[in-house]
Design a protein around this motif. Sequence first.
Motif, PDB file in Angstrom:
ATOM      1  N   LEU A   4       1.010  -1.091  -0.059  1.00  9.81           N
ATOM      2  CA  LEU A   4       0.073   0.180  -0.099  1.00  9.81           C
ATOM      3  C   LEU A   4       0.959   1.432  -0.186  1.00  9.81           C
ATOM      4  O   LEU A   4       1.644   1.377   0.894  1.00  9.81           O
ATOM      5  CB  LEU A   4      -0.753   0.149   1.287  1.00  9.81           C
ATOM      6  CG  LEU A   4      -1.718  -1.345   1.560  1.00  9.81           C
ATOM      7  CD1 LEU A   4      -2.437  -1.163   2.921  1.00  9.81           C
ATOM      8  CD2 LEU A   4      -2.900  -1.412   0.254  1.00  9.81           C
ATOM      9  N   VAL A   5       0.659   2.127  -0.800  1.00 12.76           N
ATOM     10  CA  VAL A   5       1.413   3.197  -0.761  1.00 12.76           C
ATOM     11  C   VAL A   5       0.229   4.522  -0.847  1.00 12.76           C
ATOM     12  O   VAL A   5      -0.505   4.802  -1.731  1.00 12.76           O
ATOM     13  CB  VAL A   5       2.152   3.395  -2.213  1.00 12.76           C
ATOM     14  CG1 VAL A   5       2.800   4.953  -2.292  1.00 12.76           C
ATOM     15  CG2 VAL A   5       3.201   2.400  -2.470  1.00 12.76           C
ATOM     16  N   GLU A   6       0.597   5.269   0.091  1.00 15.24           N
ATOM     17  CA  GLU A   6      -0.537   6.533   0.076  1.00 15.24           C
ATOM     18  C   GLU A   6       0.271   7.947  -0.259  1.00 15.24           C
ATOM     19  O   GLU A   6       1.485   8.006  -0.554  1.00 15.24           O
ATOM     20  CB  GLU A   6      -0.750   6.860   1.909  1.00 15.24           C
ATOM     21  CG  GLU A   6      -1.246   5.857   2.633  1.00 15.24           C
ATOM     22  CD  GLU A   6      -0.007   5.125   3.213  1.00 15.24           C
ATOM     23  OE1 GLU A   6      -0.304   4.590   4.490  1.00 15.24           O
ATOM     24  OE2 GLU A   6       1.001   5.094   2.933  1.00 15.24           O
ATOM     25  N   SER A   7      -0.509   8.700  -0.675  1.00 18.39           N
ATOM     26  CA  SER A   7      -0.322  10.145  -1.092  1.00 18.39           C
ATOM     27  C   SER A   7      -1.279  11.148  -0.950  1.00 18.39           C
ATOM     28  O   SER A   7      -2.331  10.689  -0.477  1.00 18.39           O
ATOM     29  CB  SER A   7       0.140   9.856  -2.547  1.00 18.39           C
ATOM     30  OG  SER A   7      -0.934   9.669  -3.614  1.00 18.39           O
ATOM     31  N   GLY A   8      -0.747  12.430  -0.974  1.00 17.08           N
ATOM     32  CA  GLY A   8      -1.770  13.540  -0.881  1.00 17.08           C
ATOM     33  C   GLY A   8      -1.782  14.119   0.476  1.00 17.08           C
ATOM     34  O   GLY A   8      -2.731  15.241   0.606  1.00 17.08           O
ATOM     35  N   GLY A  16     -10.145  23.776   5.768  1.00 22.25           N
ATOM     36  CA  GLY A  16      -9.785  23.378   4.462  1.00 22.25           C
ATOM     37  C   GLY A  16      -9.808  21.792   3.967  1.00 22.25           C
ATOM     38  O   GLY A  16     -10.429  21.138   4.914  1.00 22.25           O
ATOM     39  N   SER A  17      -9.644  21.652   2.952  1.00 27.67           N
ATOM     40  CA  SER A  17      -9.790  20.127   2.419  1.00 27.67           C
ATOM     41  C   SER A  17      -8.464  19.527   1.773  1.00 27.67           C
ATOM     42  O   SER A  17      -7.594  20.160   1.435  1.00 27.67           O
ATOM     43  CB  SER A  17     -10.934  20.241   1.363  1.00 27.67           C
ATOM     44  OG  SER A  17     -12.105  20.682   1.894  1.00 27.67           O
ATOM     45  N   LEU A  18      -8.314  18.187   2.041  1.00 26.72           N
ATOM     46  CA  LEU A  18      -7.332  17.678   1.461  1.00 26.72           C
ATOM     47  C   LEU A  18      -8.034  16.117   0.842  1.00 26.72           C
ATOM     48  O   LEU A  18      -8.914  15.673   1.668  1.00 26.72           O
ATOM     49  CB  LEU A  18      -6.008  17.053   2.247  1.00 26.72           C
ATOM     50  CG  LEU A  18      -5.137  18.200   2.706  1.00 26.72           C
ATOM     51  CD1 LEU A  18      -4.171  17.753   3.709  1.00 26.72           C
ATOM     52  CD2 LEU A  18      -4.267  18.591   1.336  1.00 26.72           C
ATOM     53  N   ARG A  19      -7.548  15.668  -0.027  1.00 27.37           N
ATOM     54  CA  ARG A  19      -7.734  14.262  -0.623  1.00 27.37           C
ATOM     55  C   ARG A  19      -6.605  13.253  -0.482  1.00 27.37           C
ATOM     56  O   ARG A  19      -5.746  13.607  -1.081  1.00 27.37           O
ATOM     57  CB  ARG A  19      -8.332  14.165  -2.083  1.00 27.37           C
ATOM     58  CG  ARG A  19      -9.012  12.990  -2.267  1.00 27.37           C
ATOM     59  CD  ARG A  19      -9.610  12.587  -3.307  1.00 27.37           C
ATOM     60  NE  ARG A  19      -8.688  12.387  -4.699  1.00 27.37           N
ATOM     61  CZ  ARG A  19      -9.198  11.885  -5.768  1.00 27.37           C
ATOM     62  NH1 ARG A  19     -10.444  11.439  -5.995  1.00 27.37           N
ATOM     63  NH2 ARG A  19      -8.312  11.726  -6.815  1.00 27.37           N
ATOM     64  N   LEU A  20      -6.743  12.263   0.318  1.00 30.41           N
ATOM     65  CA  LEU A  20      -5.528  11.249   0.503  1.00 30.41           C
ATOM     66  C   LEU A  20      -5.830  10.245  -0.553  1.00 30.41           C
ATOM     67  O   LEU A  20      -6.784   9.894  -0.833  1.00 30.41           O
ATOM     68  CB  LEU A  20      -5.540  10.649   1.858  1.00 30.41           C
ATOM     69  CG  LEU A  20      -5.324  11.744   2.883  1.00 30.41           C
ATOM     70  CD1 LEU A  20      -5.337  10.838   4.473  1.00 30.41           C
ATOM     71  CD2 LEU A  20      -4.128  12.732   2.737  1.00 30.41           C
ATOM     72  N   LEU A  81      -9.458   9.146   0.715  1.00 33.07           N
ATOM     73  CA  LEU A  81     -10.243   9.480   1.919  1.00 33.07           C
ATOM     74  C   LEU A  81     -10.174  11.242   1.619  1.00 33.07           C
ATOM     75  O   LEU A  81      -9.228  11.980   1.684  1.00 33.07           O
ATOM     76  CB  LEU A  81      -9.219   9.496   3.133  1.00 33.07           C
ATOM     77  CG  LEU A  81      -9.969   9.848   4.373  1.00 33.07           C
ATOM     78  CD1 LEU A  81     -11.206   9.307   4.542  1.00 33.07           C
ATOM     79  CD2 LEU A  81      -9.033   9.831   5.520  1.00 33.07           C
ATOM     80  N   GLN A  82     -11.669  11.709   1.437  1.00 37.54           N
ATOM     81  CA  GLN A  82     -11.671  12.947   1.142  1.00 37.54           C
ATOM     82  C   GLN A  82     -12.031  13.830   2.340  1.00 37.54           C
ATOM     83  O   GLN A  82     -12.861  13.496   3.082  1.00 37.54           O
ATOM     84  CB  GLN A  82     -12.853  13.315   0.015  1.00 37.54           C
ATOM     85  CG  GLN A  82     -13.343  14.895  -0.100  1.00 37.54           C
ATOM     86  CD  GLN A  82     -12.124  15.555  -0.771  1.00 37.54           C
ATOM     87  OE1 GLN A  82     -11.750  15.186  -1.874  1.00 37.54           O
ATOM     88  NE2 GLN A  82     -11.881  16.394  -0.142  1.00 37.54           N
ATOM     89  N   GLN A 114       1.618  12.637   5.959  1.00 35.60           N
ATOM     90  CA  GLN A 114       1.418  13.456   7.074  1.00 35.60           C
ATOM     91  C   GLN A 114       0.410  14.424   6.695  1.00 35.60           C
ATOM     92  O   GLN A 114       0.515  15.057   5.459  1.00 35.60           O
ATOM     93  CB  GLN A 114       2.740  14.186   7.408  1.00 35.60           C
ATOM     94  CG  GLN A 114       2.556  15.263   8.593  1.00 35.60           C
ATOM     95  CD  GLN A 114       2.386  14.435   9.840  1.00 35.60           C
ATOM     96  OE1 GLN A 114       3.176  13.446  10.062  1.00 35.60           O
ATOM     97  NE2 GLN A 114       1.489  14.976  10.681  1.00 35.60           N
ATOM     98  N   VAL A 115      -0.322  14.749   7.416  1.00 34.29           N
ATOM     99  CA  VAL A 115      -1.608  15.804   7.453  1.00 34.29           C
ATOM    100  C   VAL A 115      -1.331  16.776   8.575  1.00 34.29           C
ATOM    101  O   VAL A 115      -1.184  16.342   9.873  1.00 34.29           O
ATOM    102  CB  VAL A 115      -2.983  15.362   7.357  1.00 34.29           C
ATOM    103  CG1 VAL A 115      -3.906  16.465   7.286  1.00 34.29           C
ATOM    104  CG2 VAL A 115      -3.324  14.386   6.289  1.00 34.29           C
ATOM    105  N   THR A 116      -1.059  17.966   8.058  1.00 35.70           N
ATOM    106  CA  THR A 116      -0.966  19.052   9.278  1.00 35.70           C
ATOM    107  C   THR A 116      -1.994  20.224   8.885  1.00 35.70           C
ATOM    108  O   THR A 116      -2.152  20.708   7.603  1.00 35.70           O
ATOM    109  CB  THR A 116       0.407  19.708   9.009  1.00 35.70           C
ATOM    110  OG1 THR A 116       1.486  18.759   9.108  1.00 35.70           O
ATOM    111  CG2 THR A 116       0.911  20.627   9.883  1.00 35.70           C
ATOM    112  N   VAL A 117      -2.549  20.515  10.072  1.00 39.27           N
ATOM    113  CA  VAL A 117      -3.796  21.490   9.947  1.00 39.27           C
ATOM    114  C   VAL A 117      -3.309  22.735  10.636  1.00 39.27           C
ATOM    115  O   VAL A 117      -3.031  22.660  11.913  1.00 39.27           O
ATOM    116  CB  VAL A 117      -4.927  20.699  10.299  1.00 39.27           C
ATOM    117  CG1 VAL A 117      -6.192  21.986  10.211  1.00 39.27           C
ATOM    118  CG2 VAL A 117      -5.408  19.755   9.495  1.00 39.27           C
TER     119      VAL A 117
END
Length: 119
Positions: A4-8, A16-20, A81-82, A114-117
Motif C-alpha cells: 500500500l502506498v499513500e499520497s496526498g 480546508g480540504s485534502l484528498r488522500l 479519503l476526502q 502526514q496531514v498538518t492542519v
Amino acid sequence: QVQLVESGGGLVQAGGSLRLSCTASTSTFSTYIMGWFRQAPGKEREFVAARGFSTTSIYYNDSVKDRFTISRDNRKNMVYLQMNSLKPEDAALYYCAAKHFASTDWNYWGQGTQVTVSS
C-alpha cells in the motif's frame, strides 16, 4: 502480500480540504476491506474510516463523520479519503490499511502520509 502506498498529505489551514489516495498492489483488490487510520504524536493509532466492496459497507469514526468520505475505485486498485472542514485535531500521520474480507485483522499497512492542519 499487499503493498500500500499513500499520497496526498500536506499542510492545510483549518476549514480546508485534502484528498488522500492509496494504491494497492494486488490482483484481488475487491476481496479486501480498505481503511484509513491515523496517529497523532503521543497518541495511539485510531480508526478513521473503512469501506468494503459494496456501498453498504462503509464505516466512520464519529469524529470525522459528515466531514470525511472514503471511496474506492476497484478498477484502479485505489482508495481515497476526502477530508473536508479540517480541524487542528485532525492533524496526524494517516495510514492506509487493508484486510481480507474473511480476516479480523488489518494485515497490511502503508508507510503513512502526514496531514498538518494550521489554526
